[in-house]
Scaffold this motif. Structure first.
Motif, mmCIF file in Angstrom:
data_model
loop_
_atom_site.group_PDB
_atom_site.id
_atom_site.type_symbol
_atom_site.label_atom_id
_atom_site.label_comp_id
_atom_site.label_asym_id
_atom_site.label_seq_id
_atom_site.Cartn_x
_atom_site.Cartn_y
_atom_site.Cartn_z
ATOM 1 N N SER A 87 42.678 42.236 36.807
ATOM 2 C CA SER A 87 43.814 43.093 37.144
ATOM 3 C C SER A 87 44.480 42.618 38.423
ATOM 4 N N LYS A 88 45.708 43.087 38.632
ATOM 5 C CA LYS A 88 46.392 42.726 39.876
ATOM 6 C C LYS A 88 45.659 43.319 41.073
ATOM 7 N N GLY A 89 45.012 44.462 40.888
ATOM 8 C CA GLY A 89 44.231 45.065 41.959
ATOM 9 C C GLY A 89 43.046 44.199 42.367
ATOM 10 N N THR A 90 42.388 43.622 41.377
ATOM 11 C CA THR A 90 41.258 42.737 41.662
ATOM 12 C C THR A 90 41.744 41.482 42.381
ATOM 13 N N LEU A 91 42.866 40.924 41.916
ATOM 14 C CA LEU A 91 43.428 39.760 42.596
ATOM 15 C C LEU A 91 43.783 40.082 44.042
ATOM 16 N N SER A 92 44.323 41.254 44.271
ATOM 17 C CA SER A 92 44.658 41.681 45.629
ATOM 18 C C SER A 92 43.404 41.760 46.492
ATOM 19 N N LYS A 93 42.330 42.262 45.919
ATOM 20 C CA LYS A 93 41.062 42.326 46.666
ATOM 21 C C LYS A 93 40.558 40.926 47.004
ATOM 22 N N TYR A 94 40.721 39.980 46.069
ATOM 23 C CA TYR A 94 40.325 38.597 46.349
ATOM 24 C C TYR A 94 41.152 38.038 47.509
ATOM 25 N N GLU A 95 42.462 38.245 47.430
ATOM 26 C CA GLU A 95 43.354 37.674 48.450
ATOM 27 C C GLU A 95 43.127 38.289 49.830
ATOM 28 N N ASN A 96 42.717 39.540 49.859
ATOM 29 C CA ASN A 96 42.471 40.217 51.132
ATOM 30 C C ASN A 96 41.012 40.164 51.551
ATOM 31 N N GLU A 97 40.231 39.317 50.873
ATOM 32 C CA GLU A 97 38.815 39.089 51.199
ATOM 33 C C GLU A 97 37.984 40.373 51.143
ATOM 34 N N LYS A 98 38.361 41.291 50.260
ATOM 35 C CA LYS A 98 37.610 42.538 50.104
ATOM 36 C C LYS A 98 36.630 42.469 48.941
ATOM 37 N N GLN A 99 36.761 41.438 48.125
ATOM 38 C CA GLN A 99 35.868 41.236 46.992
ATOM 39 C C GLN A 99 35.765 39.752 46.722
ATOM 40 N N GLU A 100 34.559 39.297 46.368
ATOM 41 C CA GLU A 100 34.364 37.893 46.030
ATOM 42 C C GLU A 100 34.347 37.737 44.520
ATOM 43 N N PRO A 101 35.046 36.730 44.007
ATOM 44 C CA PRO A 101 35.078 36.515 42.564
ATOM 45 C C PRO A 101 33.810 35.823 42.072
ATOM 46 N N LEU A 102 33.541 35.994 40.792
ATOM 47 C CA LEU A 102 32.469 35.245 40.153
ATOM 48 C C LEU A 102 32.877 33.777 40.111
ATOM 49 N N SER A 103 31.910 32.896 40.044
ATOM 50 C CA SER A 103 32.229 31.461 40.015
ATOM 51 C C SER A 103 33.069 31.105 38.795
ATOM 52 N N SER A 104 32.845 31.788 37.673
ATOM 53 C CA SER A 104 33.643 31.508 36.480
ATOM 54 C C SER A 104 35.105 31.884 36.700
ATOM 55 N N VAL A 105 35.354 32.937 37.456
ATOM 56 C CA VAL A 105 36.725 33.354 37.752
ATOM 57 C C VAL A 105 37.393 32.334 38.667
ATOM 58 N N VAL A 106 36.661 31.834 39.650
ATOM 59 C CA VAL A 106 37.202 30.798 40.544
ATOM 60 C C VAL A 106 37.603 29.582 39.715
ATOM 61 N N GLY A 107 36.736 29.163 38.820
ATOM 62 C CA GLY A 107 37.024 28.018 37.961
ATOM 63 C C GLY A 107 38.237 28.246 37.074
ATOM 64 N N ASN A 108 38.323 29.420 36.495
ATOM 65 C CA ASN A 108 39.453 29.745 35.634
ATOM 66 C C ASN A 108 40.760 29.816 36.415
#
Length: 117
Positions: A34-55
Protein backbone atom coordinates in the motif's frame (compact mmCIF):
# COMPACT_ATOMS: atom_id res chain seq x y z
CA UNK A 1 19.36 5.11 4.00
CA UNK A 2 16.82 2.76 2.35
CA UNK A 3 13.95 5.20 2.86
CA UNK A 4 15.85 8.11 1.37
CA UNK A 5 17.03 6.10 -1.63
CA UNK A 6 13.55 4.67 -2.22
CA UNK A 7 11.99 8.13 -2.19
CA UNK A 8 14.64 9.63 -4.49
CA UNK A 9 14.36 6.75 -6.95
CA UNK A 10 10.56 6.76 -6.86
CA UNK A 11 10.46 10.46 -7.65
CA UNK A 12 13.11 10.13 -10.37
CA UNK A 13 10.79 7.63 -12.07
CA UNK A 14 7.82 9.99 -11.62
CA UNK A 15 5.91 7.65 -9.34
CA UNK A 16 3.64 8.84 -6.57
CA UNK A 17 3.36 6.58 -3.54
CA UNK A 18 0.02 5.41 -4.88
CA UNK A 19 1.20 4.77 -8.44
CA UNK A 20 4.27 2.86 -7.22
CA UNK A 21 2.09 0.69 -5.00
CA UNK A 22 -0.24 0.02 -7.93
CA UNK A 23 2.65 -0.84 -10.27
CA UNK A 24 4.19 -3.10 -7.63
CA UNK A 25 0.93 -4.96 -6.98
CA UNK A 26 0.23 -5.35 -10.70
CA UNK A 27 3.68 -6.79 -11.37
CA UNK A 28 4.18 -9.03 -8.35
CA UNK A 29 1.42 -11.52 -7.61
CA UNK A 30 0.14 -11.20 -4.08
CA UNK A 31 2.03 -7.93 -3.70
CA UNK A 32 -0.35 -6.31 -1.25
CA UNK A 33 1.83 -3.20 -0.97
CA UNK A 34 0.00 0.00 0.00
CA UNK A 35 0.99 3.63 -0.32
CA UNK A 36 0.90 3.78 3.49
CA UNK A 37 3.46 1.00 3.75
CA UNK A 38 5.67 2.72 1.18
CA UNK A 39 5.42 5.93 3.19
CA UNK A 40 6.54 4.05 6.30
CA UNK A 41 9.53 2.68 4.38
CA UNK A 42 10.49 6.14 3.12
CA UNK A 43 10.18 7.66 6.59
CA UNK A 44 12.19 4.81 8.17
CA UNK A 45 9.24 3.78 10.35
CA UNK A 46 9.11 0.24 8.97
CA UNK A 47 11.68 -2.05 7.39
CA UNK A 48 10.70 -4.02 4.29
CA UNK A 49 11.18 -7.73 3.83
CA UNK A 50 14.16 -8.63 1.67
CA UNK A 51 11.81 -9.88 -1.05
CA UNK A 52 10.12 -6.46 -1.14
CA UNK A 53 13.50 -4.71 -1.45
CA UNK A 54 14.36 -6.99 -4.36
CA UNK A 55 11.02 -6.43 -6.05
CA UNK A 56 11.20 -2.65 -5.63
CA UNK A 57 14.73 -2.61 -7.03
CA UNK A 58 13.60 -4.64 -10.04
CA UNK A 59 10.58 -2.41 -10.62
CA UNK A 60 12.62 0.78 -10.31
CA UNK A 61 15.52 -0.52 -12.40
CA UNK A 62 18.18 -0.18 -9.70
CA UNK A 63 20.19 -2.62 -7.64
CA UNK A 64 19.24 -3.70 -4.14
CA UNK A 65 22.69 -2.59 -3.00
CA UNK A 66 21.87 0.92 -4.19
CA UNK A 67 18.53 1.00 -2.35
CA UNK A 68 20.17 -0.31 0.81
CA UNK A 69 22.97 2.26 0.64
CA UNK A 70 25.74 -0.26 0.05
CA UNK A 71 26.82 1.48 -3.17
CA UNK A 72 26.27 4.79 -4.88
CA UNK A 73 25.95 3.11 -8.29
CA UNK A 74 22.27 2.58 -9.00
CA UNK A 75 22.75 0.45 -12.09
CA UNK A 76 24.35 -2.97 -12.34
CA UNK A 77 27.27 -3.31 -14.73
CA UNK A 78 26.17 -3.31 -18.36
CA UNK A 79 25.92 -6.84 -19.73
CA UNK A 80 28.53 -8.00 -22.20
CA UNK A 81 26.02 -9.85 -24.34
CA UNK A 82 24.90 -10.28 -27.93
CA UNK A 83 23.75 -6.65 -28.16
CA UNK A 84 27.25 -5.36 -27.55
CA UNK A 85 28.89 -8.21 -29.46
CA UNK A 86 26.97 -7.14 -32.56
CA UNK A 87 28.80 -3.80 -32.52
CA UNK A 88 32.29 -5.24 -32.26
CA UNK A 89 34.95 -2.56 -31.85
CA UNK A 90 32.41 0.17 -31.06
CA UNK A 91 32.10 -1.16 -27.52
CA UNK A 92 35.83 -0.73 -27.00
CA UNK A 93 35.47 3.01 -27.60
CA UNK A 94 32.86 3.36 -24.85
CA UNK A 95 33.71 4.04 -21.23
CA UNK A 96 31.78 2.88 -18.15
CA UNK A 97 29.61 6.01 -18.12
CA UNK A 98 28.61 5.38 -21.75
CA UNK A 99 27.70 1.79 -20.96
CA UNK A 100 25.69 2.93 -17.92
CA UNK A 101 23.79 5.37 -20.16
CA UNK A 102 23.01 2.59 -22.65
CA UNK A 103 21.86 0.23 -19.89
CA UNK A 104 19.66 2.98 -18.41
CA UNK A 105 18.12 3.68 -21.81
CA UNK A 106 17.34 -0.02 -22.25
CA UNK A 107 15.71 -0.21 -18.82
CA UNK A 108 13.64 2.91 -19.48
CA UNK A 109 12.44 1.54 -22.83
CA UNK A 110 11.50 -1.77 -21.18
CA UNK A 111 9.70 0.03 -18.35
CA UNK A 112 7.71 2.15 -20.80
CA UNK A 113 6.72 -0.97 -22.74
CA UNK A 114 5.58 -2.67 -19.53
CA UNK A 115 3.49 0.36 -18.59
CA UNK A 116 1.75 0.27 -21.98
CA UNK A 117 0.74 -3.40 -21.59
Amino acid sequence: MFGQRLKETRKAHHYTLESLAEAYNARFAGGGLSKGTLSKYENEKQEPLSSVVGNLAELLGVTTDYLLGRTDHSLPPAPDNQLFAAYGDVKEALDDADLDDIALFMRMKALRKQQKL
